[in-house]
Design a protein around this motif. Structure first.
Motif, PDB file in Angstrom:
ATOM      1  N   SER A  54       0.861  -1.177   0.000  1.00  0.00           N
ATOM      2  CA  SER A  54       0.000   0.000   0.000  1.00  0.00           C
ATOM      3  C   SER A  54       0.898   1.228   0.000  1.00  0.00           C
ATOM      4  CB  SER A  54      -0.898  -0.018   1.243  1.00  0.00           C
ATOM      5  OG  SER A  54      -1.684   1.145   1.278  1.00  0.00           O
ATOM      6  N   VAL A  55       0.776   2.036  -1.028  1.00  0.00           N
ATOM      7  CA  VAL A  55       1.638   3.216  -1.157  1.00  0.00           C
ATOM      8  C   VAL A  55       0.796   4.459  -0.879  1.00  0.00           C
ATOM      9  CG1 VAL A  55       3.136   4.534  -2.681  1.00  0.00           C
ATOM     10  CG2 VAL A  55       3.065   2.041  -2.863  1.00  0.00           C
ATOM     11  N   THR A  56       1.160   5.181   0.168  1.00  0.00           N
ATOM     12  CA  THR A  56       0.459   6.411   0.530  1.00  0.00           C
ATOM     13  C   THR A  56       1.476   7.471   0.932  1.00  0.00           C
ATOM     14  OG1 THR A  56       0.234   5.701   2.838  1.00  0.00           O
ATOM     15  CG2 THR A  56      -1.597   5.174   1.363  1.00  0.00           C
ATOM     16  N   ASN A  57       1.014   8.679   1.021  1.00  0.00           N
ATOM     17  CA  ASN A  57       1.801   9.808   1.533  1.00  0.00           C
ATOM     18  C   ASN A  57       3.055  10.118   0.736  1.00  0.00           C
ATOM     19  OD1 ASN A  57      -0.075  10.182   3.643  1.00  0.00           O
ATOM     20  ND2 ASN A  57       0.959   8.609   4.857  1.00  0.00           N
ATOM     21  N   SER A  59       5.351  12.442  -1.273  1.00  0.00           N
ATOM     22  CA  SER A  59       5.525  13.897  -1.299  1.00  0.00           C
ATOM     23  C   SER A  59       6.890  14.207  -1.894  1.00  0.00           C
ATOM     24  CB  SER A  59       5.403  14.487   0.107  1.00  0.00           C
ATOM     25  OG  SER A  59       6.411  13.985   0.953  1.00  0.00           O
ATOM     26  N   GLY A 147      -2.627  14.920  -3.177  1.00  0.00           N
ATOM     27  CA  GLY A 147      -3.739  13.959  -3.147  1.00  0.00           C
ATOM     28  C   GLY A 147      -3.917  13.164  -4.432  1.00  0.00           C
ATOM     29  N   SER A 149      -3.822  10.338  -7.019  1.00  0.00           N
ATOM     30  CA  SER A 149      -3.700   8.878  -7.036  1.00  0.00           C
ATOM     31  C   SER A 149      -3.167   8.471  -8.403  1.00  0.00           C
ATOM     32  CB  SER A 149      -5.070   8.252  -6.784  1.00  0.00           C
ATOM     33  OG  SER A 149      -4.969   6.858  -6.745  1.00  0.00           O
TER      34      SER A 149
END
Length: 159
Positions: A54-57, A59, A147, A149
């Motif tokens: 899971s790839v999130t955040n 920046s 934000g 995706s």
């Protein structure tokens, strides 16, 4: 003394043959020949590469995130996979028209994903890692990437 009639002799002979006591002769010929047949090898169905990370955040200037995956192999037997490649799917997003659009060029896939193994038949089988994804630290305003995706396209290679 009894007289054996033709009917009684024929009946006795038939009874011996039926009982297995008679002799029968069979004639046959020998022969030779040739022929041919055919067989066709199948073409395997394509594997599906499933991202399990899971790839999130993401920046700008943040460390790259490691990607890992499994495979769905719909074939009845195993399939050899040499490596997996990945690319950020083409897109363009511009929620704020006064700033540059966010595109696939703002992201980078790095590393090498060598599998070099047979992937068994079934779902969620095999695994690999070695690739990373990150949001590049561009020289301009990247507010349109906030934000955002992205879709990562994976390709399993057999050679």
């Amino acid at each position: 003394m009894r007289i054996i009639t033709k009917k009684r002799a024929a009946a006795a002979a038939a009874a011996l043959v039926i009982a297995g006591g008679g002799m029968a002769a069979y004639a046959y010929w020998t022969g030779a020949g040739s022929g041919s047949g055919s067989a066709t090898a199948t073409t395997p169905s394509a594997l599906t590469v499933n991202q399990s990370t899971s790839v999130t955040n993401l920046s700008p200037a943040a460390p790259a995130v490691t990607l890992s995956c499994t495979f769905d192999n719909p074939n009845s037997g195993s399939v050899y996979v040499a490596n997996v490649t990945a690319a950020v799917h083409t897109f363009s997003s511009q929620t704020d028209g006064t700033k540059p659009a966010c595109t696939q060029a703002d992201f980078a896939i790095g590393g090498t994903a060598t599998v070099g193994a047979q992937v068994a038949s079934g779902n969620g089988v095999g695994s690999w890692s070695g690739l990373t994804v990150r949001l590049l630290n561009g020289s301009g305003n990247q507010d349109n990437c906030k934000g955002q995706s992205i879709t990562i396209d994976y390709t399993a290679n057999g050679s």
